[in-house]
Scaffold this motif. Structure first.
Motif, PDB file in Angstrom:
ATOM      1  N   GLN A   1      -6.262  -0.357  -6.751  1.00 55.55           N
ATOM      2  CA  GLN A   1      -7.540  -0.501  -5.990  1.00 55.55           C
ATOM      3  C   GLN A   1      -7.534   0.276  -4.888  1.00 55.55           C
ATOM      4  N   VAL A   2      -8.420   1.457  -4.870  1.00 54.92           N
ATOM      5  CA  VAL A   2      -8.254   2.340  -3.648  1.00 54.92           C
ATOM      6  C   VAL A   2      -9.155   2.224  -2.733  1.00 54.92           C
ATOM      7  N   ILE A   3      -8.785   2.549  -1.428  1.00 51.44           N
ATOM      8  CA  ILE A   3      -9.863   2.576  -0.107  1.00 51.44           C
ATOM      9  C   ILE A   3      -9.370   3.582   0.680  1.00 51.44           C
ATOM     10  N   PRO A   4     -10.382   4.300   1.328  1.00 51.61           N
ATOM     11  CA  PRO A   4      -9.969   5.425   2.370  1.00 51.61           C
ATOM     12  C   PRO A   4      -9.131   4.976   3.365  1.00 51.61           C
ATOM     13  N   ALA A   5      -8.205   5.570   4.025  1.00 49.59           N
ATOM     14  CA  ALA A   5      -7.584   5.455   4.912  1.00 49.59           C
ATOM     15  C   ALA A   5      -8.366   4.800   6.124  1.00 49.59           C
ATOM     16  N   ALA A   6      -9.632   5.387   6.476  1.00 42.29           N
ATOM     17  CA  ALA A   6     -10.319   4.706   7.471  1.00 42.29           C
ATOM     18  C   ALA A   6     -11.795   4.637   7.155  1.00 42.29           C
ATOM     19  N   PRO A   7     -12.275   3.804   6.163  1.00 44.07           N
ATOM     20  CA  PRO A   7     -13.676   3.815   5.706  1.00 44.07           C
ATOM     21  C   PRO A   7     -14.594   3.579   6.700  1.00 44.07           C
ATOM     22  N   ALA A   8     -15.773   3.941   6.734  1.00 43.46           N
ATOM     23  CA  ALA A   8     -16.841   3.698   7.619  1.00 43.46           C
ATOM     24  C   ALA A   8     -17.260   2.351   7.645  1.00 43.46           C
ATOM     25  N   GLY A   9     -17.487   1.676   8.839  1.00 41.39           N
ATOM     26  CA  GLY A   9     -17.659   0.392   8.705  1.00 41.39           C
ATOM     27  C   GLY A   9     -16.694  -0.717   8.434  1.00 41.39           C
ATOM     28  N   GLY A  10     -15.423  -0.192   8.298  1.00 40.28           N
ATOM     29  CA  GLY A  10     -14.353  -1.030   7.732  1.00 40.28           C
ATOM     30  C   GLY A  10     -13.848  -2.078   8.998  1.00 40.28           C
ATOM     31  N   VAL A  11     -13.233  -3.158   8.432  1.00 37.73           N
ATOM     32  CA  VAL A  11     -12.700  -4.172   9.087  1.00 37.73           C
ATOM     33  C   VAL A  11     -11.129  -4.014   9.037  1.00 37.73           C
ATOM     34  N   THR A  12     -10.563  -4.064  10.166  1.00 40.85           N
ATOM     35  CA  THR A  12      -8.986  -4.066  10.345  1.00 40.85           C
ATOM     36  C   THR A  12      -8.411  -5.411  10.010  1.00 40.85           C
TER      37      THR A  12
ATOM     38  N   GLY B   1       0.717  -1.100  -0.029  1.00 45.56           N
ATOM     39  CA  GLY B   1      -0.085   0.026   0.021  1.00 45.56           C
ATOM     40  C   GLY B   1       0.846   1.232   0.046  1.00 45.56           C
ATOM     41  N   LEU B   2       0.164   2.393  -0.660  1.00 45.36           N
ATOM     42  CA  LEU B   2       0.997   3.656  -0.835  1.00 45.36           C
ATOM     43  C   LEU B   2      -0.300   4.507  -0.007  1.00 45.36           C
ATOM     44  N   THR B   3       0.112   5.539   0.261  1.00 43.43           N
ATOM     45  CA  THR B   3      -0.862   6.705   0.825  1.00 43.43           C
ATOM     46  C   THR B   3      -0.673   8.042   0.261  1.00 43.43           C
ATOM     47  N   ALA B   4      -1.728   8.241  -0.513  1.00 37.74           N
ATOM     48  CA  ALA B   4      -1.961   9.639  -1.322  1.00 37.74           C
ATOM     49  C   ALA B   4      -2.685  10.559  -0.569  1.00 37.74           C
TER      50      ALA B   4
END
Length: 339
Positions: free
Chosen positions: A251-262, A215-218
């Motif tokens: 494939q992109v996901i938010p850093a902390a999506p609502a209802g996400g699973v760690t 993963g990379l962070t933008a």
């Protein structure tokens, strides 16, 4: 006759007596069967067995590891992203610089002309009007150049500092930074844009070169014009890495999506299959590799998302190269060289 019948009944009772040796033999036969079965299960070649390698063996097999990185995943918040080419940005920045230079020169020329108008050899009114007209035209061209840039990088592009500060634009125009466009499904984001985006490469080739492809962070992230090819809400994000190829897909996901699973991301190159189960190898200590089961029901980029507590945890050293050779080495040791 009666005596013969009585003798037969006594013989039958003696044969079924608990104290008879034959009864004890029957009871002993069951533990014997269980005893024979237990070693067979323990010696199953499919049971994970640690593989121990010397430094030389590890080098010959090409074993490479990468630490598992934590990530928060949500199916509803996954998007498609691509790194845009910087040629359009470079052209827009060049046009902006040209317009800014012309506007500055026309401003200087008009100021000088106004000073000369009051002294000997004064300029004519028509000359001053021409200089004034040129200044207005150059300022309009500068304004147009700024507006054209917003068509390339978005209206909400985060300008830094004063109006003339183009540090971020210069980095994008030169390729030192990358502009990423991500499009999320409709309804994934209703309010403000996410603060940052996590980029998971889709091409396996990037797995070996880009931070183990975990993963990379933008950041920052701002709204982008609607993508005509994909429905949903689009965002631009700034990726401060010069070595990421333009055109790369993520494939992109938010850093902390609502209802996400760690959980963590396991590269596809780390996954092996045996006995209908998916596994990966972890380097528990230097030179010792253990096979652990994983569940790969959530594909993510060039790998799979694995929830916390399911085989792999953050920071574990995952074997990302030559995992299949480790499996072959383990199975060969389990069956023995003579089999």
């Amino acid at each position: 006759m009666v005596l013969l019948l009585a003798a037969g009944l006594l013989a039958g009772c003696d044969a079924s007596s608990p104290g008879d040796g034959g009864g004890q033999g029957a009871k002993a036969a069951k533990p014997a069967a269980g005893t024979d079965k237990a070693p067979a299960e323990a010696e199953s070649p499919d049971a994970p067995k640690p593989v121990v390698l010397t430094a030389e063996e590890r080098q010959k097999l090409g074993i490479a590891t990468a630490p598992a990185q934590a990530i928060t995943f949500s199916d509803a918040s996954a998007a498609f992203g691509v790194v845009l080419s910087h040629d359009a940005i470079a052209q827009s920045v060049a046009d902006l610089e040209t317009a800014a230079g012309a506007a500055h020169l026309s401003e200087v020329a008009l100021t000088r002309g106004q000073k000369l108008a009051a002294g000997p050899g004064a300029l004519g009114i028509d000359t001053l009007e021409t200089l004034q007209k040129q200044k207005s035209a150059d300022r309009a061209a500068l304004s147009l150049a700024r507006r054209k840039i917003t068509a390339v990088v978005g209206v909400k592009f985060p300008w830094q500092g004063a109006e003339g500060d183009t540090g971020v634009l210069d980095a994008l125009a030169s390729g030192e930074a990358k502009l990423v466009r991500a499009t999320f499904p409709s309804g994934a984001f209703v309010g403000a844009a996410p603060k940052s985006l996590r980029l998971i490469p889709l091409e396996p080739a990037l797995t070996d070169t880009t931070a183990a492809s975990i993963g990379l962070t933008a950041t920052p992230v701002w709204d982008a014009p609607q993508d005509p090819n994909l429905p949903g809400r689009s965002f631009f994000a700034l990726l401060r890495k010069a070595d990421v190829a333009e055109g790369s897909r993520f494939q992109v996901i938010p850093a902390a999506p609502a209802g996400g699973v760690t959980g963590v991301v396991i590269p596809a190159s780390a996954v092996v299959i045996t006995s209908g189960q998916y596994w990966c190898y972890l380097e528990k200590k230097p030179g010792t590799f253990a096979r652990v089961p994983i569940v790969i029901d959530k594909p993510l980029g060039a790998g799979y998302f694995v929830s916390d507590g399911v085989g792999v945890s953050e920071g574990d050293k995952v074997v990302t190269s030559s995992a299949g050779l480790l499996l072959a080495r383990e199975m060969n040791a389990a069956t023995g060289p003579d089999e």
